[in-house]
Scaffold this active site. Structure first.
Site, mmCIF file in Angstrom:
data_model
loop_
_atom_site.group_PDB
_atom_site.id
_atom_site.type_symbol
_atom_site.label_atom_id
_atom_site.label_comp_id
_atom_site.label_asym_id
_atom_site.label_seq_id
_atom_site.Cartn_x
_atom_site.Cartn_y
_atom_site.Cartn_z
ATOM 1 C CE LYS A 1 -3.915 -2.316 1.991
ATOM 2 N NZ LYS A 1 -4.507 -2.969 3.132
ATOM 3 C CD GLN B 1 -3.744 -4.952 5.885
ATOM 4 O OE1 GLN B 1 -3.830 -3.854 5.324
ATOM 5 N NE2 GLN B 1 -4.102 -6.067 5.286
ATOM 6 C CG ASP C 1 -10.246 -1.032 4.345
ATOM 7 O OD1 ASP C 1 -9.774 -1.386 3.255
ATOM 8 O OD2 ASP C 1 -9.663 -1.174 5.436
HETATM 9 N N1 GUN Z 1 -6.906 -7.501 5.307
HETATM 10 C C1 GUN Z 1 -7.128 -8.215 4.171
HETATM 11 N N2 GUN Z 1 -7.762 -7.446 3.258
HETATM 12 C C2 GUN Z 1 -7.956 -6.229 3.834
HETATM 13 C C3 GUN Z 1 -8.540 -5.018 3.388
HETATM 14 O O1 GUN Z 1 -9.054 -4.900 2.273
HETATM 15 N N3 GUN Z 1 -8.520 -3.994 4.270
HETATM 16 C C4 GUN Z 1 -7.989 -4.104 5.517
HETATM 17 N N4 GUN Z 1 -8.038 -3.051 6.322
HETATM 18 N N5 GUN Z 1 -7.433 -5.215 5.960
HETATM 19 C C5 GUN Z 1 -7.404 -6.277 5.112
#
Ligand code: GUN
Length: 282
Positions: free
Chosen positions: A52, A96, A119
């Protein structure tokens, strides 16, 4: 042989568009900023967070990383989210997942300001998705819809089958296909006669997290097969739910793993961050 939907290529196009939007915002004196919180030392999460950060650098978004130790207390984590909510220079916030078991993830999500919830996990944003009035689209389902759009595939009037009912993928994926006028069936671990249902699918999205779940005999000739999952095979190599080598002989379109939905999810997060900036600076 199926046409391969190249997620890497489509994601690169999305990121080029995002980079242009970021430049335009910077020209107006606004630097988009995404804050990412990671708690503990889950290696997969560390890779996701690192990626990211790389994506942010690529498109010119400022990224902040908060790497908190496993022992972090709930009130410390909530305090950080509130501090980021109050920071006008931070436009997007994500924590996350997963976080250590002693922490309450639901409270964390509920604390993120919905305007900064890139998200789209906050119940307010989930509600917006349900009524087709979205501010943010959840990244993975949005990435899948972008891939379909790119290939000129509409869900309208088609039989769409989603395998998986998670809050992150399965449920919102079904709603987006429904919003595109598909006739949607959601299958899951308790579904009986899975193959009977998938065999009728014009568009099949698998997000079960189980390798070799989807075999060629479960596919309608010419179907669009989207594989969301990221599993590991016996050699430790990344693979999806779909038996790619066999299914590609039957399907009309197929997404590879890696290089399919994964890059799209990453690109949509960057897009959501720009959307957050635009909404907050209107
Ligand atoms: N863990 C796995 N996929 C995601 C996601 O799309 N967002 C977040 N915050 N954590 C994740």
């Amino acid at each position: 042989m199926a046409k391969i939907i190249d997620g890497k290529k489509i994601a690169a196009e999305v990121l080029t568009g995002v980079a242009k939007e970021v430049k335009a915002l910077k020209d107006k004196g606004i630097t988009p900023c995404l804050a990412v919180i990671i708690v503990g030392d889950n290696p997969a999460s560390q890779v996701y967070v690192r990626n990211k950060k790389k994506d942010c650098e690529l498109v010119g978004i400022r990224s902040l990383e908060y790497a908190l130790p496993t022992e972090t207390k709930q009130d410390e984590l909530i305090g950080l989210v509130k501090q980021l909510n109050d920071d006008k220079n931070v436009h997007g916030i994500l924590c996350q997942s997963p976080i250590p078991k002693h922490l309450d993830e639901k409270e964390v999500i509920n604390t993120i300001n919905p305007e900064k919830d890139v998200d789209a996990f906050h119940p307010v944003n989930v509600g917006h998705i349900m009524i087709g009035d979205c501010r943010f689209l959840p990244c993975t389902p949005a990435g899948v819809m972008e891939m379909l759009r790119h290939e000129g595939i509409s869900a309208e009037g088609k039989s769409c089958v989603v395998i998986g009912r998670s809050n992150i993928v399965g449920k919102p994926m079904s709603i987006l296909l429904l919003a595109d006028n598909g006739t949607v069936t959601i299958c899951h671990s308790r579904t009986k006669n899975l193959a009977e249902i998938t065999k009728k699918a014009d568009i099949l999205v698998s997000a079960a997290g189980m390798r070799n779940l989807v075999t060629a005999d479960m596919i309608k000739e010419g179907a669009v097969v989207i594989d969301v999952s990221m599993n590991k095979n016996d050699d430790g190599k990344l693979c999806g739910d779909v038996d790619y080598a066999e299914v590609e002989k039957v399907a009309g379109y197929i997404t590879p793993v890696p290089g399919g939905v994964g890059p799209m999810t990453r690109a949509m997060l960057m897009k959501n961050t720009v959307t957050a900036v635009k909404n907050q600076t209107k």
